[in-house]
Design an enzyme around this catalytic site. Structure first.
Site, mmCIF file in Angstrom:
data_model
loop_
_atom_site.group_PDB
_atom_site.id
_atom_site.type_symbol
_atom_site.label_atom_id
_atom_site.label_comp_id
_atom_site.label_asym_id
_atom_site.label_seq_id
_atom_site.Cartn_x
_atom_site.Cartn_y
_atom_site.Cartn_z
ATOM 1 N N GLY A 51 7.281 -36.226 22.346
ATOM 2 C CA GLY A 51 8.212 -35.220 22.845
ATOM 3 C C GLY A 51 7.537 -34.121 23.652
ATOM 4 N N CYS A 52 6.230 -34.243 23.859
ATOM 5 C CA CYS A 52 5.497 -33.281 24.680
ATOM 6 C C CYS A 52 5.161 -33.935 26.015
ATOM 7 C CB CYS A 52 4.183 -32.875 24.007
ATOM 8 S SG CYS A 52 4.408 -31.927 22.515
ATOM 9 N N GLU A 53 5.317 -33.182 27.101
ATOM 10 C CA GLU A 53 4.909 -33.704 28.403
ATOM 11 C C GLU A 53 3.393 -33.781 28.485
ATOM 12 O OE1 GLU A 53 6.671 -31.651 31.704
ATOM 13 O OE2 GLU A 53 8.692 -32.170 31.073
#
Length: 138
Positions: A51-53
């Site tokens: 869920g983190c870029e």
């Protein structure tokens, strides 16, 4: 709000003492640079936060009923934000961890307006992962 860990109080005092965004941004980078280096063996797929870029690795352990997390990121700004999140949550119990209000924390630091939606989502993903780890091991 649950009690603030010592590092969180220090972060609040430091960030509230500076007036403008440039100073806060510089301080944010400094917090990221002070983040302890995560061991290479911890930088594995299983520790990557989804869920983190940016790439963010997170490990946590329960010590005498209190959580200690360590993290790293490939992005300087995210490293700083994660360092501030760690300052807020390290030393908390699983129940206290569940009660952490992320938007309120970054608002108190004066950083919420500078958090893009993707950074906000990423930090939320890190906090959710911390909560998941605490539920698995408590």
């Amino acid at each position: 709000m649950s009690h603030l860990p010592v590092d969180a109080v220090a972060a609040l005092q430091a960030f509230q003492a500076v007036g403008n965004w440039e100073q806060r941004a510089r301080m944010l980078m400094q917090w990221g640079e002070r983040l302890p280096v995560l061991a290479e063996q911890d930088k594995i797929e299983a520790n990557l936060v989804q869920g983190c870029e940016s790439l963010v690795w997170l490990v946590g352990r329960l010590q005498d009923g209190h959580w200690q997390f360590a993290a790293s990121s490939d992005a300087r700004m995210i490293r700083g934000l994660v360092a501030l999140l760690l300052a807020r949550v390290n030393g908390l119990s699983a129940a206290e961890l569940q009660a952490v209000d992320l938007p309120d924390w970054f608002n108190q630091l004066g950083l919420s307006r500078q958090l893009s939606p993707s950074r906000s989502n990423g930090l939320n993903a890190v906090l959710q992962r911390m909560r998941a780890l605490s539920c698995m091991q408590s």
